[in-house]
Design a protein around this motif. Sequence first.
Motif, PDB file in Angstrom:
ATOM      1  N   ALA A   1     -10.397  22.057   6.878  1.00 22.81           N
ATOM      2  CA  ALA A   1     -11.825  21.960   6.584  1.00 22.81           C
ATOM      3  C   ALA A   1     -12.178  20.618   5.968  1.00 22.81           C
ATOM      4  CB  ALA A   1     -12.253  23.097   5.655  1.00 22.81           C
ATOM      5  N   SER A   2     -11.223  19.970   5.323  1.00 24.99           N
ATOM      6  CA  SER A   2     -11.493  18.703   4.659  1.00 24.99           C
ATOM      7  C   SER A   2     -10.171  18.010   4.348  1.00 24.99           C
ATOM      8  CB  SER A   2     -12.271  18.935   3.361  1.00 24.99           C
ATOM      9  OG  SER A   2     -11.480  19.664   2.438  1.00 24.99           O
ATOM     10  N   PRO A   3     -10.204  16.717   3.991  1.00 27.81           N
ATOM     11  CA  PRO A   3      -8.980  16.053   3.540  1.00 27.81           C
ATOM     12  C   PRO A   3      -8.443  16.751   2.289  1.00 27.81           C
ATOM     13  CG  PRO A   3     -10.722  14.461   3.941  1.00 27.81           C
ATOM     14  CD  PRO A   3     -11.360  15.807   4.001  1.00 27.81           C
TER      15      PRO A   3
ATOM     16  N   TYR B   1     -11.735  -9.763   2.429  1.00 23.59           N
ATOM     17  CA  TYR B   1     -12.189  -8.404   2.183  1.00 23.59           C
ATOM     18  C   TYR B   1     -11.153  -7.621   1.394  1.00 23.59           C
ATOM     19  CZ  TYR B   1     -15.059 -10.010   6.002  1.00 23.59           C
ATOM     20  OH  TYR B   1     -15.896 -10.754   6.784  1.00 23.59           O
ATOM     21  N   SER B   2     -11.604  -6.582   0.688  1.00 23.68           N
ATOM     22  CA  SER B   2     -10.682  -5.790  -0.116  1.00 23.68           C
ATOM     23  C   SER B   2     -10.560  -4.352   0.377  1.00 23.68           C
ATOM     24  CB  SER B   2     -11.121  -5.786  -1.584  1.00 23.68           C
ATOM     25  OG  SER B   2     -12.422  -5.242  -1.709  1.00 23.68           O
ATOM     26  N   MET B   3     -11.419  -3.913   1.314  1.00 20.04           N
ATOM     27  CA  MET B   3     -11.311  -2.548   1.849  1.00 20.04           C
ATOM     28  C   MET B   3     -11.706  -2.539   3.317  1.00 20.04           C
ATOM     29  SD  MET B   3     -13.021   1.046   0.571  1.00 20.04           S
ATOM     30  CE  MET B   3     -14.699   0.539   0.989  1.00 20.04           C
ATOM     31  N   TRP B   4     -10.876  -1.889   4.125  1.00 23.21           N
ATOM     32  CA  TRP B   4     -11.097  -1.750   5.560  1.00 23.21           C
ATOM     33  C   TRP B   4     -11.134  -0.256   5.884  1.00 23.21           C
ATOM     34  CZ3 TRP B   4     -10.489  -6.205   8.999  1.00 23.21           C
ATOM     35  CH2 TRP B   4     -10.250  -7.404   8.305  1.00 23.21           C
ATOM     36  N   GLY B   5     -12.064   0.154   6.722  1.00 24.81           N
ATOM     37  CA  GLY B   5     -12.183   1.567   7.060  1.00 24.81           C
ATOM     38  C   GLY B   5     -12.284   1.792   8.561  1.00 24.81           C
ATOM     39  N   VAL B   6     -11.537   2.760   9.062  1.00 23.99           N
ATOM     40  CA  VAL B   6     -11.579   3.166  10.468  1.00 23.99           C
ATOM     41  C   VAL B   6     -11.750   4.681  10.515  1.00 23.99           C
ATOM     42  CG1 VAL B   6     -10.282   3.348  12.637  1.00 23.99           C
ATOM     43  CG2 VAL B   6     -10.110   1.264  11.252  1.00 23.99           C
ATOM     44  N   VAL B   7     -12.711   5.164  11.303  1.00 23.46           N
ATOM     45  CA  VAL B   7     -12.885   6.594  11.499  1.00 23.46           C
ATOM     46  C   VAL B   7     -12.847   6.889  12.991  1.00 23.46           C
ATOM     47  CG1 VAL B   7     -14.301   8.630  11.073  1.00 23.46           C
ATOM     48  CG2 VAL B   7     -14.332   6.737   9.435  1.00 23.46           C
TER      49      VAL B   7
ATOM     50  N   LYS C   1     -14.563  18.598  11.064  1.00 28.47           N
ATOM     51  CA  LYS C   1     -13.373  18.938  10.296  1.00 28.47           C
ATOM     52  C   LYS C   1     -12.397  17.770  10.290  1.00 28.47           C
ATOM     53  CE  LYS C   1     -13.995  23.851  11.297  1.00 28.47           C
ATOM     54  NZ  LYS C   1     -14.552  24.133   9.956  1.00 28.47           N
ATOM     55  N   TYR C   2     -11.221  18.000   9.727  1.00 29.72           N
ATOM     56  CA  TYR C   2     -10.257  16.919   9.504  1.00 29.72           C
ATOM     57  C   TYR C   2      -8.914  17.279  10.112  1.00 29.72           C
ATOM     58  CZ  TYR C   2      -8.629  12.779   6.927  1.00 29.72           C
ATOM     59  OH  TYR C   2      -8.161  11.540   6.587  1.00 29.72           O
ATOM     60  N   HIS C   3      -8.189  16.258  10.574  1.00 21.37           N
ATOM     61  CA  HIS C   3      -6.849  16.503  11.116  1.00 21.37           C
ATOM     62  C   HIS C   3      -5.929  15.364  10.715  1.00 21.37           C
ATOM     63  CE1 HIS C   3      -3.567  17.685  13.727  1.00 21.37           C
ATOM     64  NE2 HIS C   3      -4.226  18.789  14.019  1.00 21.37           N
ATOM     65  N   ALA C   4      -4.780  15.713  10.139  1.00 19.55           N
ATOM     66  CA  ALA C   4      -3.852  14.708   9.612  1.00 19.55           C
ATOM     67  C   ALA C   4      -3.275  13.828  10.705  1.00 19.55           C
ATOM     68  CB  ALA C   4      -2.719  15.394   8.851  1.00 19.55           C
ATOM     69  N   THR C   5      -3.040  14.374  11.893  1.00 19.96           N
ATOM     70  CA  THR C   5      -2.468  13.574  12.978  1.00 19.96           C
ATOM     71  C   THR C   5      -3.453  12.511  13.435  1.00 19.96           C
ATOM     72  OG1 THR C   5      -1.141  15.455  13.703  1.00 19.96           O
ATOM     73  CG2 THR C   5      -1.459  13.670  15.285  1.00 19.96           C
ATOM     74  N   VAL C   6      -4.711  12.901  13.576  1.00 18.61           N
ATOM     75  CA  VAL C   6      -5.754  11.937  13.926  1.00 18.61           C
ATOM     76  C   VAL C   6      -5.892  10.902  12.809  1.00 18.61           C
ATOM     77  CG1 VAL C   6      -8.213  11.650  14.434  1.00 18.61           C
ATOM     78  CG2 VAL C   6      -6.970  13.605  15.369  1.00 18.61           C
ATOM     79  N   ALA C   7      -5.820  11.368  11.563  1.00 21.41           N
ATOM     80  CA  ALA C   7      -5.939  10.462  10.427  1.00 21.41           C
ATOM     81  C   ALA C   7      -4.799   9.444  10.408  1.00 21.41           C
ATOM     82  CB  ALA C   7      -5.966  11.257   9.128  1.00 21.41           C
TER      83      ALA C   7
ATOM     84  N   VAL D   1     -13.901  17.004  15.023  1.00 20.11           N
ATOM     85  CA  VAL D   1     -12.720  16.613  14.251  1.00 20.11           C
ATOM     86  C   VAL D   1     -12.780  15.105  14.014  1.00 20.11           C
ATOM     87  CG1 VAL D   1     -10.209  16.325  14.312  1.00 20.11           C
ATOM     88  CG2 VAL D   1     -11.212  18.491  15.009  1.00 20.11           C
ATOM     89  N   MET D   2     -12.393  14.702  12.831  1.00 18.22           N
ATOM     90  CA  MET D   2     -12.286  13.271  12.542  1.00 18.22           C
ATOM     91  C   MET D   2     -10.992  12.978  11.799  1.00 18.22           C
ATOM     92  SD  MET D   2     -14.667  12.277   9.220  1.00 18.22           S
ATOM     93  CE  MET D   2     -16.055  13.374   9.349  1.00 18.22           C
ATOM     94  N   GLY D   3     -10.600  11.712  11.823  1.00 19.28           N
ATOM     95  CA  GLY D   3      -9.503  11.199  11.012  1.00 19.28           C
ATOM     96  C   GLY D   3      -9.943   9.888  10.404  1.00 19.28           C
TER      97      GLY D   3
END
Length: 582
Positions: free
Chosen positions: A307-309, A287-293, A191-197, A268-270
């Motif tokens: 349940a999702s973003p 680079y033009s895009m960076w991603g962290v999970v 699932k998703y959490h805004a604080t973690v995100a 849970v992920m962000g």
Amino acid sequence: MRKISARALAAMICVLALISPGAGQLGGSSSNPGPAASSASPLIVPGPPSAVYDGGSGAADAAPGLGLAPAVEPDIRRGNPDGVAAALADTSGAASAVAPTGMSAAPSAQEPPKPAAIPPLSATEADLAALSQSQTPSMQTQAGPAASAESLQSQALTTEALVRDDASAQISAVFNAVNTYRASFGLPAVKYHATVAAMAQEWSDSIASREVIEHRSSFWTDPRALSPTNGAGEVIAVRWDRDAAQLVEWWKGSPAHNAILKDPRFNVMGIGITFTDGNWQTTPNRYSMWGVVDFFGYGTLPAGTTASPGGSGALPVPAASVCDPLVRHMPPTAGLTAAAIKGPGDLVSVNSSGELLNRPSLGNRQFGAQQVIGSGFGAAKEVFVTDWERDGVFDVLAQWTDGRVTLHSGVAGGGFLPAVTLGQSGWAGMTLALGGWCANNRLPQLVALDGSGNLWLYLNRGKGDLTERTLMASGVSANRLAMVDYDADGFQDLLARQPDGNVRLYRGSGAPAPRAESRALVASGWTDVTSIRPLRDVTGLNSTGVALRRAGDTVQYWDLSIGTLATPSSVPGAWTGQRLAQ
């Protein structure tokens, strides 16, 4: 974990995990293995987290006392892209995995080097609990080992290179790709959490602005991690395009990263996605895009889990603000050999005759002889050095005792253009600071503190009037301000010298308002300081620091490259009767 220059790699994937024995040993392999797949499983190290690598078959002697193969560090030197093979099971297809749309995947001199795996960190479950109780979360990232001479020759990214476009589609793409992949193994959705995100987004912005691929090793003890009880993991990747689903394909291709994607304990992920103005075709290794999970496992899902973003807990699209750029400004390339101010480390001052003087920075804390570069500044209350128009040539902004603010645009061939009035009146009682406060705007901004303790951020309209502003903070007590990246996180901060000589830190995050936190005391005894001049490149390329004009005709330089004020050194010269520009 050591800092690695992202400029040395075409694309990198990075993983950090706090996992129990057996995690990462799950069966099954990716149906589309990526170029960074390793032949060995992550090492499980008893005791506190320590750095280990996805070791290749070339591992030699066992590490003392552990009975484990030693770390094998990938060769990531620029110009030797194939040297990563010792730590990679297969690098074939690396170019095609990251080739920009419309470009051939066949190797050529124009293609970027191949990617390398980044080492994972591991710890037992008992260590996770013990360290959660004993470690204090750290929000500060200090500078790592000195970069290679080759990487120092390239211009580093800054927060000005961040592009604040809506990333909701990319966040959803990563979220859906991870859960589709887990479903193929019969694993429950995460699932998703805004604080973690928010935590993941902050770190994505930070590494993108500093152009490094590294983990914040305390991410799992951060309060925004919401006290996970069943493991934690972090993965990082970068790309030239904005095809976020391909970030997940990279992670699937590395056993260490793949193990985190498939860990059944994580629920849970962000996700943090950051865009920059990098363009591989015009600027190699940008680079033009960076991603962290960030992944966490909880016995009980924390409040606010969705349940999702896009649910009630998802990150909203930021509202328009005074930080939004009016136009996109590319990095300047002007030569400054003949210009009045030759670099960001020059010391500019005003003498008792109103002449504007410059001492050019020579590097290694050395400065050249003073040179007269202007006149008529005797009635100026303060003088500031900035590239106000972002054309690559340094300008002078003057705050006058009659309440005006004027711009004196520098000319690459030397001297300045006639003054342009940006503020007609009412500025005499303001305390000012200039710099790149906004992360998504290459133009410098003006911060002004009024007599009521209100801190204002003014929109830079080039040679237009300074009229549009937004309130940054209130209740601020200071009679001297300076804008500089104090904590070395890639974002500008404010040093606020109070009447009692104490200096408080207002940390920035690239948004108009400073961070909501207590204001740390970072210096004291500065009652005699009459000017604070932020400087760059004084001790080395991209180094930061401040120069102070003090009593006794003294000018000091304080280095800030490690995220705190270092021991000062005196700048020699005849400073009698001179005021230092800021």
